[in-house]
Design an enzyme around this catalytic site. Structure first.
Site, short mmCIF file in Angstrom:
data_model
loop_
_atom_site.label_atom_id
_atom_site.label_comp_id
_atom_site.label_asym_id
_atom_site.label_seq_id
_atom_site.Cartn_x
_atom_site.Cartn_y
_atom_site.Cartn_z
N LYS A 1 -19.39 -16.39 1.37
CA LYS A 1 -21.00 -16.09 1.63
C LYS A 1 -21.45 -15.52 0.51
CE LYS A 1 -20.88 -15.43 6.68
NZ LYS A 1 -21.19 -14.37 7.52
N ARG B 1 1.06 -1.18 -0.15
CA ARG B 1 0.18 0.01 -0.10
C ARG B 1 0.97 1.40 0.02
NH1 ARG B 1 -4.71 -2.17 4.20
NH2 ARG B 1 -5.84 -3.18 2.39
N GLY C 1 -13.05 -3.71 0.51
CA GLY C 1 -14.35 -3.21 0.88
C GLY C 1 -14.63 -2.41 -0.37
N GLY D 1 -9.87 -8.50 -0.43
CA GLY D 1 -8.77 -8.66 0.51
C GLY D 1 -8.34 -10.30 0.37
P1 ADP Z 1 -12.59 -11.41 -0.44
O1 ADP Z 1 -11.92 -10.84 0.84
O2 ADP Z 1 -11.58 -11.63 -1.63
O3 ADP Z 1 -13.61 -10.53 -0.80
P2 ADP Z 1 -14.04 -13.20 0.83
O4 ADP Z 1 -13.77 -12.56 2.09
O5 ADP Z 1 -15.68 -12.91 0.52
O6 ADP Z 1 -13.26 -12.90 -0.37
O7 ADP Z 1 -13.98 -14.85 1.18
C1 ADP Z 1 -12.77 -15.30 1.40
C2 ADP Z 1 -12.90 -16.75 2.15
O8 ADP Z 1 -13.77 -17.49 1.87
C3 ADP Z 1 -11.80 -17.42 2.69
O9 ADP Z 1 -11.44 -17.21 3.95
C4 ADP Z 1 -12.13 -18.79 2.19
O10 ADP Z 1 -11.49 -19.90 2.90
C5 ADP Z 1 -13.64 -18.68 2.22
N1 ADP Z 1 -14.30 -19.77 1.33
C6 ADP Z 1 -14.02 -20.10 0.11
N2 ADP Z 1 -14.55 -21.10 -0.44
C7 ADP Z 1 -15.12 -21.62 0.76
C8 ADP Z 1 -15.79 -23.10 1.07
N3 ADP Z 1 -16.27 -23.79 0.08
N4 ADP Z 1 -16.22 -23.15 2.48
C9 ADP Z 1 -16.00 -22.41 3.22
N5 ADP Z 1 -15.33 -21.19 3.18
C10 ADP Z 1 -14.92 -20.86 2.11
MG MG Z 2 -12.46 -11.20 2.95
#
Ligand code: ADP
Ligand code: MG
Length: 391
Positions: free
Chosen positions: A197, A36, A371, A348
């Protein structure tokens, strides 16, 4: 981008108050990942070269409106000083008479870093009096903190009401890449969504569905869609409350939404769990999906071929466990291998995963905003952007 940038305003000899995102990880008083800080260098160096007096401000961590010495930006001042090859003065606070005196003494080309803005509760409340105190330090305000632009705080939004306000180069780059993808993408335009989610990302799915040629869905999020289609996902992470939404989105996205055809399942949520690959209609009782399977990787890779714009948010599996990281890494490689495509990754965890995959340098744009990039993809106006002067 229709916002003015530092190029559109005369900064010579002026005190330029720059909101940067120096919210970096620290350990033992040292910066452990300076991505960053490096991302803000083009703006800082430009201002130095133009003979501006540069005053930088940022938040760091969550001090909850109190002075927390372990969340001081001092280590960042030292690190930045090394990167710039010149001294960076550290202010004892971000507002007040002593800081005002320091700002007043600056010479053209000098750099001053203010202390953590979140040491004051007024920062997150976007308190107007506090924003005015910040504004007193500068003649011009520059927002280069894309990663904080989705928050209306005093240093990201409030202060811009009291000074001429323009974007920095990082902000410009982020808005150009993400904005072009949403407004005028080269087609085919494909989005990939994953992560834990769907409830976090319903707005993103809805907004993207109206714009993309295909939407590939993996990760935990896919489980809820699969369950909504009638498959038994056993112990997989499924959001029961979102099943109706998932059904509705599947209808809206008919012909566009592409779901996994096979999964890597585990007999426990554990790095060392037993694993096997199964078709989506054969998740065994007591098991859970932790990654997309090889047939899905092939299917997704196939859909991606020929894409001209790809936006990706959300890992394809629990990539933190090496045994369940292959889906995520394979999709990262598939993006890296696309020719003549603009590839954009935000989020992230997604960014961390792509760095681990070793192909980060082959991605067109890796967003510095988690975010913020998500809210942008949702089609929301970011308050820290809205407040900047239009061209
Ligand atoms: P980002 O930070 O890139 O926006 P998220 O925070 O939405 O992504 O999601 C990342 C998390 O989702 C990771 O910690 C990962 O372990 C979890 N994840 C991905 N696939 C699964 C799964 N099949 N079951 C449970 N958790 C999952
Ligand atoms: Mg995340």
């Amino acid at each position: 981008m229709n916002k003015k940038t530092v190029r559109d305003i005369d900064v010579r000899g002026k005190r330029v108050l720059v909101r940067v995102d120096f919210n970096v990880p620290l350990a033992d008083g040292k910066v452990t990942d300076d991505t960053r800080i490096r991302a803000a260098l083009p703006t800082i160096q430009y201002l130095i070269d133009q003979g501006a007096k540069v005053i930088l401000m940022s938040h760091l961590g969550r001090p909850k409106g109190q002075v927390k010495p372990e969340l001081s930006l001092k280590p960042v001042a030292e690190h930045l000083s090394q990167l710039l090859g010149k001294p960076v003065k550290m202010a004892p606070d971000c507002v007040g008479p002593e800081v005002e005196a320091m700002a007043a003494e600056l010479q053209p080309g000098d750099v001053l870093l203010l202390e953590n803005t979140r040491f004051h509760p007024e920062e997150r409340k976007n308190d107007p009096a506090f924003a005015q105190q910040l504004a007193k330090l500068g003649d011009i305000y520059v927002n280069d903190a894309f990663g904080s632009a989705h928050r209306a705080h005093a240093s990201t939004e409030g202060v811009a009401h009291y000074l001429p306000a323009v974007a920095g180069f990082l902000m410009e780059k982020e808005l150009n890449f993400l904005g072009k993808a949403l407004e005028a993408p080269e087609r085919p335009f494909i989005a990939i969504l994953g992560g834990a989610k769907i409830s976090d990302k319903i707005g993103v799915i809805q907004n993207l569905l109206g714009k993309v040629d295909a939407l590939l869905i993996g990760g935990g999020m896919a489980n809820t869609f699969l369950q909504a289609q009638g498959y038994d996902m056993a112990e997989s992470l499924v959001e029961e409350d979102s099943l109706d939404t998932a059904k509705q989105l599947l209808q809206e996205g008919e012909g566009k939404i592409v779901l996994p055809v096979d999964l890597v399942v585990a007999d426990a949520f554990d790095a060392n769990a037993n694993r096997k690959v199964v078709p989506v209609d054969e998740v065994p009782a007591g098991w859970r999906a932790l990654d997309i399977g090889p047939a899905t990787i092939a299917h997704f890779t196939n859909r991606l071929s020929g894409a001209k714009t790809v936006v990706w948010n959300g890992p394809m599996g629990v990539f933190e466990f090496p045994a369940f990281a292959e889906g995520t890494f394979a999709i990262a490689r598939a993006l890296a291998e696309l020719e003549d495509a603009v590839t954009i990754i935000g989020g992230g965890d997604s960014v961390a995963a792509v760095k681990q995959s070793g192909v980060a340098d082959k991605i067109t744009h890796i967003s510095t905003g988690g975010g913020a990039s998500l809210e942008f993809l949702e089609g929301k106006t970011l308050p820290g952007v809205a407040v900047l002067q239009d061209k």
